[in-house]
Design a protein around this motif. Structure first.
Motif, short mmCIF file in Angstrom:
data_model
loop_
_atom_site.label_atom_id
_atom_site.label_comp_id
_atom_site.label_asym_id
_atom_site.label_seq_id
_atom_site.Cartn_x
_atom_site.Cartn_y
_atom_site.Cartn_z
N TYR A 4 160.73 -90.11 27.30
CA TYR A 4 159.62 -90.59 26.47
C TYR A 4 159.82 -90.19 25.02
CZ TYR A 4 158.09 -85.76 26.97
OH TYR A 4 158.04 -84.39 26.96
N LEU A 6 157.24 -89.52 21.74
CA LEU A 6 155.86 -89.38 21.27
C LEU A 6 155.84 -89.48 19.76
CD1 LEU A 6 154.65 -86.30 23.38
CD2 LEU A 6 154.68 -88.72 24.02
N ASP A 7 154.80 -90.11 19.23
CA ASP A 7 154.60 -90.14 17.78
C ASP A 7 153.13 -89.88 17.48
OD1 ASP A 7 153.30 -92.52 18.34
OD2 ASP A 7 154.48 -93.73 16.97
N SER A 8 152.85 -89.70 16.21
CA SER A 8 151.50 -89.40 15.78
C SER A 8 151.26 -89.97 14.39
CB SER A 8 151.28 -87.88 15.75
OG SER A 8 149.99 -87.59 15.22
N ASN A 9 150.05 -90.39 14.14
CA ASN A 9 149.67 -90.84 12.80
C ASN A 9 149.61 -89.68 11.82
OD1 ASN A 9 149.41 -93.50 13.61
ND2 ASN A 9 147.24 -93.29 14.10
N LEU A 14 158.92 -87.16 15.49
CA LEU A 14 158.80 -87.74 16.83
C LEU A 14 159.15 -86.65 17.83
CD1 LEU A 14 160.77 -91.06 16.27
CD2 LEU A 14 158.29 -90.79 16.36
N TRP A 39 149.25 -86.45 19.74
CA TRP A 39 150.41 -87.29 19.98
C TRP A 39 150.04 -88.48 20.85
CZ3 TRP A 39 154.70 -86.25 17.29
CH2 TRP A 39 154.86 -84.97 16.78
N ASP A 40 150.82 -89.55 20.74
CA ASP A 40 150.68 -90.74 21.57
C ASP A 40 152.05 -91.10 22.13
OD1 ASP A 40 147.89 -91.43 21.03
OD2 ASP A 40 148.59 -91.88 18.99
N VAL A 41 152.09 -91.72 23.30
CA VAL A 41 153.35 -92.20 23.85
C VAL A 41 153.74 -93.48 23.11
CG1 VAL A 41 154.56 -93.04 25.89
CG2 VAL A 41 152.86 -91.21 26.13
N ALA A 42 154.82 -93.40 22.35
CA ALA A 42 155.32 -94.58 21.62
C ALA A 42 156.10 -95.48 22.56
CB ALA A 42 156.20 -94.14 20.45
N VAL A 43 156.93 -94.86 23.40
CA VAL A 43 157.74 -95.62 24.34
C VAL A 43 158.16 -94.68 25.46
CG1 VAL A 43 159.92 -95.21 23.13
CG2 VAL A 43 159.66 -97.26 24.51
N SER A 44 158.32 -95.23 26.65
CA SER A 44 158.86 -94.45 27.77
C SER A 44 159.70 -95.37 28.63
CB SER A 44 157.75 -93.80 28.60
OG SER A 44 156.95 -94.77 29.23
#
Length: 69
Positions: A4, A6-9, A14, A39-44
């Protein structure tokens, strides 16, 4: 297993990792542990060899890696 990102505004960084559970479960643990940055899941991606793939990606991205422990 999953790889995964993770990213954040609230950060230019990352987070890359792997988990044997759902990435959203791991996300919740990280958000509780870090607290300050949501954090948010950007892609997995689902994979059969998450740890091995994670280590390979860390090696490829070594010059960009920030370790704060």
């Amino acid at each position: 297993e999953y790889i995964y990102v993770l990213d954040s505004n609230y950060s230019i960084l990352l987070k890359l990792g792997f988990t044997t559970r759902e990435p959203t479960d791991r996300l919740n643990e990280i958000n509780i542990a870090t607290g300050a940055i949501p954090w948010d899941v950007a892609v997995s991606y689902q994979t059969l060899s998450g740890h091995k793939l994670e280590q390979k990606l860390y090696s490829l991205l070594e010059e960009y890696r920030v370790q704060k422990k």
